[in-house]
Design a protein around this motif. Sequence first.
Motif, mmCIF file in Angstrom:
data_model
loop_
_atom_site.group_PDB
_atom_site.id
_atom_site.type_symbol
_atom_site.label_atom_id
_atom_site.label_comp_id
_atom_site.label_asym_id
_atom_site.label_seq_id
_atom_site.Cartn_x
_atom_site.Cartn_y
_atom_site.Cartn_z
ATOM 1 N N CYS A 1 3.241 -0.683 11.568
ATOM 2 C CA CYS A 1 4.315 0.049 10.873
ATOM 3 C C CYS A 1 4.690 -0.641 9.568
ATOM 4 C CB CYS A 1 5.534 0.174 11.769
ATOM 5 S SG CYS A 1 5.281 1.240 13.182
ATOM 6 N N ASN A 2 4.748 -1.964 9.578
ATOM 7 C CA ASN A 2 5.041 -2.702 8.346
ATOM 8 C C ASN A 2 3.989 -2.448 7.279
ATOM 9 O OD1 ASN A 2 7.384 -3.806 9.286
ATOM 10 N ND2 ASN A 2 6.441 -5.712 9.940
ATOM 11 N N LEU A 3 2.721 -2.415 7.684
ATOM 12 C CA LEU A 3 1.657 -2.136 6.733
ATOM 13 C C LEU A 3 1.803 -0.748 6.136
ATOM 14 C CD1 LEU A 3 -0.978 -2.993 5.382
ATOM 15 C CD2 LEU A 3 -2.192 -2.140 7.383
ATOM 16 N N ALA A 4 2.179 0.221 6.954
ATOM 17 C CA ALA A 4 2.386 1.580 6.443
ATOM 18 C C ALA A 4 3.589 1.624 5.497
ATOM 19 C CB ALA A 4 2.584 2.553 7.599
ATOM 20 N N PHE A 5 4.675 0.930 5.840
ATOM 21 C CA PHE A 5 5.846 0.890 4.968
ATOM 22 C C PHE A 5 5.503 0.299 3.597
ATOM 23 C CE2 PHE A 5 8.876 0.731 8.777
ATOM 24 C CZ PHE A 5 9.196 2.065 8.643
ATOM 25 N N VAL A 6 4.788 -0.819 3.607
ATOM 26 C CA VAL A 6 4.436 -1.472 2.343
ATOM 27 C C VAL A 6 3.464 -0.603 1.546
ATOM 28 C CG1 VAL A 6 3.280 -3.500 1.367
ATOM 29 C CG2 VAL A 6 4.942 -3.774 3.194
ATOM 30 N N THR A 7 2.549 0.067 2.225
ATOM 31 C CA THR A 7 1.600 0.944 1.525
ATOM 32 C C THR A 7 2.318 2.105 0.861
ATOM 33 O OG1 THR A 7 -0.140 0.367 3.098
ATOM 34 C CG2 THR A 7 -0.462 2.354 1.799
ATOM 35 N N PHE A 8 3.224 2.748 1.583
ATOM 36 C CA PHE A 8 3.974 3.852 0.981
ATOM 37 C C PHE A 8 4.864 3.358 -0.151
ATOM 38 C CE2 PHE A 8 3.272 6.267 5.057
ATOM 39 C CZ PHE A 8 2.492 7.254 4.468
ATOM 40 N N SER A 9 5.419 2.179 0.004
ATOM 41 C CA SER A 9 6.235 1.604 -1.051
ATOM 42 C C SER A 9 5.403 1.366 -2.308
ATOM 43 C CB SER A 9 6.850 0.288 -0.562
ATOM 44 O OG SER A 9 7.484 -0.392 -1.601
ATOM 45 N N ARG A 10 4.217 0.877 -2.113
ATOM 46 C CA ARG A 10 3.313 0.614 -3.242
ATOM 47 C C ARG A 10 2.866 1.917 -3.899
ATOM 48 N NH1 ARG A 10 2.164 -3.819 -6.234
ATOM 49 N NH2 ARG A 10 -0.031 -3.931 -6.697
ATOM 50 N N MET A 11 2.622 2.942 -3.086
ATOM 51 C CA MET A 11 2.175 4.227 -3.627
ATOM 52 C C MET A 11 3.259 4.891 -4.471
ATOM 53 S SD MET A 11 0.084 5.769 -0.360
ATOM 54 C CE MET A 11 0.062 7.430 -0.959
ATOM 55 N N HIS A 12 4.515 4.750 -4.059
ATOM 56 C CA HIS A 12 5.606 5.408 -4.763
ATOM 57 C C HIS A 12 6.241 4.527 -5.834
ATOM 58 C CE1 HIS A 12 5.442 8.937 -2.275
ATOM 59 N NE2 HIS A 12 5.478 8.187 -1.181
ATOM 60 N N GLY A 13 5.856 3.268 -5.900
ATOM 61 C CA GLY A 13 6.323 2.393 -6.961
ATOM 62 C C GLY A 13 7.739 1.881 -6.807
ATOM 63 N N ASN A 14 8.261 1.833 -5.593
ATOM 64 C CA ASN A 14 9.590 1.258 -5.386
ATOM 65 C C ASN A 14 9.524 0.190 -4.295
ATOM 66 O OD1 ASN A 14 9.395 2.756 -3.059
ATOM 67 N ND2 ASN A 14 10.925 4.257 -3.640
ATOM 68 N N LEU A 15 10.637 -0.470 -4.065
ATOM 69 C CA LEU A 15 10.666 -1.579 -3.111
ATOM 70 C C LEU A 15 11.288 -1.217 -1.766
ATOM 71 C CD1 LEU A 15 11.719 -4.489 -5.482
ATOM 72 C CD2 LEU A 15 9.465 -4.000 -4.566
ATOM 73 N N ASP A 16 11.604 0.042 -1.551
ATOM 74 C CA ASP A 16 12.290 0.434 -0.316
ATOM 75 C C ASP A 16 11.467 0.107 0.927
ATOM 76 O OD1 ASP A 16 14.331 1.352 -1.880
ATOM 77 O OD2 ASP A 16 13.744 3.465 -1.744
ATOM 78 N N GLY A 17 10.188 0.422 0.917
ATOM 79 C CA GLY A 17 9.335 0.158 2.076
ATOM 80 C C GLY A 17 9.176 -1.313 2.351
#
Length: 99
Positions: free
Chosen positions: A41-57
């Motif tokens: 789940c952490n990997l998915a959060f960081v990946t989505f955060s990276r894709m959208h360009g913000n630090l929320d994930g």
Amino acid sequence: MNPVNYLYLSALLFTIGATGVLIRRNAIVVFMCIELMLNACNLAFVTFSRMHGNLDGQIIAFFTMVVAAAEVVVGLAIIVSLFRTRHSASVDDASLMKL
């Protein structure tokens, strides 16, 4: 590397962890599979955060790691208590700890 590949890896790790939780009977192995699912789940959060360009994930992943660390402390204490009383780390013996 394409971010979609990280999502595939995350899904694979989560599936392996869920399979381990459902199939295994040893409490330590089940505990490690839960940790694997949290890391997926952490990997998915960081990946989505990276894709959208913000630090929320990444912030959510950080708080998930804090909760996982607390889970490790409590979970290992329960497993050690179970092993001391029953001399087994089987999940089936966990129901015998009721008073």
